[in-house]
Design a protein around this motif. Structure first.
Motif, PDB file in Angstrom:
ATOM      1  N   GLY A  37       0.804  -1.215   0.000  1.00  0.00           N
ATOM      2  CA  GLY A  37       0.000   0.000   0.000  1.00  0.00           C
ATOM      3  C   GLY A  37       0.836   1.263   0.000  1.00  0.00           C
ATOM      4  O   GLY A  37       0.621   2.167  -0.804  1.00  0.00           O
ATOM      5  N   ILE A  38       1.833   1.335   0.892  1.00  0.00           N
ATOM      6  CA  ILE A  38       2.590   2.599   1.023  1.00  0.00           C
ATOM      7  C   ILE A  38       3.588   2.795  -0.117  1.00  0.00           C
ATOM      8  O   ILE A  38       3.978   3.924  -0.411  1.00  0.00           O
ATOM      9  CB  ILE A  38       3.301   2.702   2.389  1.00  0.00           C
ATOM     10  CG1 ILE A  38       4.338   1.591   2.567  1.00  0.00           C
ATOM     11  CG2 ILE A  38       2.299   2.719   3.526  1.00  0.00           C
ATOM     12  CD1 ILE A  38       5.144   1.722   3.864  1.00  0.00           C
ATOM     13  N   THR A  39       4.010   1.688  -0.768  1.00  0.00           N
ATOM     14  CA  THR A  39       4.931   1.831  -1.902  1.00  0.00           C
ATOM     15  C   THR A  39       4.202   1.845  -3.238  1.00  0.00           C
ATOM     16  O   THR A  39       4.822   2.094  -4.265  1.00  0.00           O
ATOM     17  CB  THR A  39       5.959   0.675  -1.922  1.00  0.00           C
ATOM     18  OG1 THR A  39       5.270  -0.571  -2.098  1.00  0.00           O
ATOM     19  CG2 THR A  39       6.771   0.639  -0.645  1.00  0.00           C
ATOM     20  N   ARG A  40       2.879   1.551  -3.209  1.00  0.00           N
ATOM     21  CA  ARG A  40       2.070   1.429  -4.418  1.00  0.00           C
ATOM     22  C   ARG A  40       2.715   0.437  -5.396  1.00  0.00           C
ATOM     23  O   ARG A  40       2.754   0.654  -6.598  1.00  0.00           O
ATOM     24  CB  ARG A  40       1.865   2.790  -5.094  1.00  0.00           C
ATOM     25  CG  ARG A  40       1.164   3.805  -4.218  1.00  0.00           C
ATOM     26  CD  ARG A  40       0.579   4.949  -5.010  1.00  0.00           C
ATOM     27  NE  ARG A  40       1.572   5.667  -5.776  1.00  0.00           N
ATOM     28  CZ  ARG A  40       2.358   6.627  -5.289  1.00  0.00           C
ATOM     29  NH1 ARG A  40       2.241   6.988  -4.019  1.00  0.00           N
ATOM     30  NH2 ARG A  40       3.221   7.231  -6.067  1.00  0.00           N
ATOM     31  N   ASN A  64      -8.411   2.690   6.352  1.00  0.00           N
ATOM     32  CA  ASN A  64      -8.912   3.592   5.314  1.00  0.00           C
ATOM     33  C   ASN A  64      -7.812   4.515   4.793  1.00  0.00           C
ATOM     34  O   ASN A  64      -7.824   4.909   3.630  1.00  0.00           O
ATOM     35  CB  ASN A  64     -10.087   4.420   5.847  1.00  0.00           C
ATOM     36  CG  ASN A  64     -10.811   5.122   4.722  1.00  0.00           C
ATOM     37  OD1 ASN A  64     -11.136   4.512   3.706  1.00  0.00           O
ATOM     38  ND2 ASN A  64     -11.044   6.417   4.875  1.00  0.00           N
ATOM     39  N   ARG A  65      -6.838   4.843   5.669  1.00  0.00           N
ATOM     40  CA  ARG A  65      -5.721   5.690   5.225  1.00  0.00           C
ATOM     41  C   ARG A  65      -4.882   4.977   4.166  1.00  0.00           C
ATOM     42  O   ARG A  65      -4.301   5.624   3.290  1.00  0.00           O
ATOM     43  CB  ARG A  65      -4.837   6.073   6.420  1.00  0.00           C
ATOM     44  CG  ARG A  65      -5.514   7.032   7.410  1.00  0.00           C
ATOM     45  CD  ARG A  65      -5.763   8.381   6.750  1.00  0.00           C
ATOM     46  NE  ARG A  65      -6.536   9.265   7.592  1.00  0.00           N
ATOM     47  CZ  ARG A  65      -6.012  10.213   8.371  1.00  0.00           C
ATOM     48  NH1 ARG A  65      -4.711  10.365   8.419  1.00  0.00           N
ATOM     49  NH2 ARG A  65      -6.798  10.987   9.084  1.00  0.00           N
ATOM     50  N   LEU A  66      -4.782   3.657   4.263  1.00  0.00           N
ATOM     51  CA  LEU A  66      -4.033   2.901   3.254  1.00  0.00           C
ATOM     52  C   LEU A  66      -4.720   2.988   1.895  1.00  0.00           C
ATOM     53  O   LEU A  66      -4.052   3.019   0.852  1.00  0.00           O
ATOM     54  CB  LEU A  66      -3.902   1.440   3.686  1.00  0.00           C
ATOM     55  CG  LEU A  66      -2.864   1.156   4.767  1.00  0.00           C
ATOM     56  CD1 LEU A  66      -3.058  -0.241   5.343  1.00  0.00           C
ATOM     57  CD2 LEU A  66      -1.446   1.308   4.224  1.00  0.00           C
ATOM     58  N   ASN A  67      -6.064   3.019   1.885  1.00  0.00           N
ATOM     59  CA  ASN A  67      -6.790   3.220   0.621  1.00  0.00           C
ATOM     60  C   ASN A  67      -6.393   4.541  -0.018  1.00  0.00           C
ATOM     61  O   ASN A  67      -6.157   4.625  -1.231  1.00  0.00           O
ATOM     62  CB  ASN A  67      -8.306   3.220   0.868  1.00  0.00           C
ATOM     63  CG  ASN A  67      -8.829   1.854   1.274  1.00  0.00           C
ATOM     64  OD1 ASN A  67      -8.384   0.843   0.766  1.00  0.00           O
ATOM     65  ND2 ASN A  67      -9.781   1.834   2.190  1.00  0.00           N
ATOM     66  N   GLU A  95      -2.789   4.923  -1.694  1.00  0.00           N
ATOM     67  CA  GLU A  95      -2.571   4.314  -3.001  1.00  0.00           C
ATOM     68  C   GLU A  95      -2.891   5.277  -4.148  1.00  0.00           C
ATOM     69  O   GLU A  95      -2.607   4.974  -5.299  1.00  0.00           O
ATOM     70  CB  GLU A  95      -3.396   3.032  -3.134  1.00  0.00           C
ATOM     71  CG  GLU A  95      -2.883   1.894  -2.270  1.00  0.00           C
ATOM     72  CD  GLU A  95      -3.256   0.529  -2.808  1.00  0.00           C
ATOM     73  OE1 GLU A  95      -4.275   0.443  -3.520  1.00  0.00           O
ATOM     74  OE2 GLU A  95      -2.530  -0.427  -2.511  1.00  0.00           O
ATOM     75  N   LEU A  96      -3.469   6.437  -3.820  1.00  0.00           N
ATOM     76  CA  LEU A  96      -3.701   7.471  -4.833  1.00  0.00           C
ATOM     77  C   LEU A  96      -2.383   8.170  -5.147  1.00  0.00           C
ATOM     78  O   LEU A  96      -1.380   7.983  -4.466  1.00  0.00           O
ATOM     79  CB  LEU A  96      -4.733   8.487  -4.321  1.00  0.00           C
ATOM     80  CG  LEU A  96      -6.113   7.952  -3.931  1.00  0.00           C
ATOM     81  CD1 LEU A  96      -6.929   9.049  -3.268  1.00  0.00           C
ATOM     82  CD2 LEU A  96      -6.851   7.397  -5.153  1.00  0.00           C
ATOM     83  N   SER A  97      -2.394   9.015  -6.166  1.00  0.00           N
ATOM     84  CA  SER A  97      -1.193   9.781  -6.490  1.00  0.00           C
ATOM     85  C   SER A  97      -0.897  10.774  -5.368  1.00  0.00           C
ATOM     86  O   SER A  97      -1.809  11.190  -4.631  1.00  0.00           O
ATOM     87  CB  SER A  97      -1.394  10.537  -7.811  1.00  0.00           C
ATOM     88  OG  SER A  97      -2.437  11.499  -7.664  1.00  0.00           O
TER      89      SER A  97
END
Length: 334
Positions: free
Chosen positions: A84-87, A220-223, A226-228
């Motif tokens: 999630g944090i590295t996408r 929810n913060r992980l969701n 994953e955005l730009s």
């Protein structure tokens, strides 16, 4: 808003995985070098077994089963956070070199800082965490560009590079060590479940009790992460602060697990992917499934390794036989 059908599906899958875990635990309790008849498991659990049956169950089988289950859960959750944090869908604590960092910490501590045997159990997860955190921080720094943010492909490439470099450093460290210590570290590197006693469970549990609720609470913060990066900043989230807190949590979960199970890779890669394929990419939905899948995978691998041949095969070897082809498949697909 999460669709009711998805929620229902998640609950059914969760129940199914719990049944699978329970069935695997029963098989694990009844099989092994010293067999315990399945019809004697329940009486022995309630204190009606012979001395031999109680010793096999309470001193040999149950601690190992619990450690394996908890470690698999930790590794799966750690992998989900890192992805999630590295996408980056290929992120995994083992592939990114975090296990190697933990291994270096454990090796240095074991070789050069002798401590009391009782205290060693509780020191080793902390030492592994320090080694893994230093490695993860260096990978993060080298993969980050100020104007572009975190580079997903760079994370994997630098992580693999660190893993190889630290593996070389490990060989240098153990080259002049005593035979007994070398044997221990070699087993650790192979992913052998060595911390199979109750004190190791008590050393591992506090990390999970603190970190699992924290990650579920902030799922929810992980969701959003994953955005730009411009989109995340536009929402008003302190992106670096959130990433850092999740990175520390992921490293702590992975380090605490591998400190007692050795360098087991691919659990953190496979479990999140399979959970996502079952219920979709929402972290609130797939994290519980990834947690259970990770625990079940490692439990199955260890049970197979203990019973496949006369000589026990490390669980890490069994996992790698499945995980390496899966990693290649994802690499080609992505």
């Amino acid at each position: 808003m999460i669709q009711p059908t998805l929620l229902k599906r998640q609950r059914l899958l969760t129940f199914g995985l719990l049944v699978l875990i329970f069935a695997t635990i029963v098989v694990g309790m009844g099989t092994g070098y010293a067999s315990l008849s399945f019809d004697r498991i329940l009486p022995t659990l309630f204190g009606q077994g012979t001395f031999k049956e109680e010793f096999i169950l309470f001193s040999v089988r149950l601690p190992r089963i619990m450690i394996t289950l908890l470690a698999g859960m930790s590794l799966a959750l750690s992998g989900a956070i890192l992805q999630g944090i590295t996408r980056n869908d290929l992120a995994d604590p083992g592939i990114l070199g975090i296990h190697s960092g933990a291994g270096i910490g454990v090796a240095i501590f074991f070789l050069f800082f002798p401590v009391d045997a009782n205290a060693f159990v509780y020191w080793i997860p902390l030492v592994a965490f320090v080694g893994a955190l230093c490695t993860a921080y260096m990978i993060y720094l080298l993969s980050y560009k100020k104007n572009e943010g975190l580079q997903p492909v760079k994370v994997v490439l630098i992580g693999v590079g660190f893993s190889m470099a630290l593996s070389g450093a490990m060989i240098v460290l153990i080259s002049s060590a005593e035979r007994m210590k070398v044997d221990f570290i070699a087993k650790w590197l192979a992913g052998n479940i060595w911390g199979d006693d109750w004190p190791f469970i008590f050393a591992l549990l506090p990390w999970l009790i603190v970190l699992i609720p924290f990650i579920f609470y902030k799922a929810n913060r992980l969701n959003v992460l994953e955005l730009s990066e411009p989109a995340v900043i536009g929402i008003g989230i302190a992106i670096e602060k959130e990433r850092l807190s999740f990175l520390i949590a992921a490293v702590a979960l992975a380090a605490s697990a591998v400190s007692v199970t050795g360098g087991i890779a691919f659990i953190g890669l496979m479990a999140p992917h399979m959970a996502k394929s079952l219920v979709g990419p929402r972290y609130q939905l797939f994290l519980p499934l990834a947690l259970l899948l990770g625990g079940w995978f490692l439990l199955v691998a260890d049970t197979i390794g203990r019973n496949l041949v006369d000589v026990s095969i490390p669980a890490g070897t069994i996992v790698s036989l499945i995980g390496a082809p899966y990693f290649v498949y994802l690499l080609l697909k992505k």
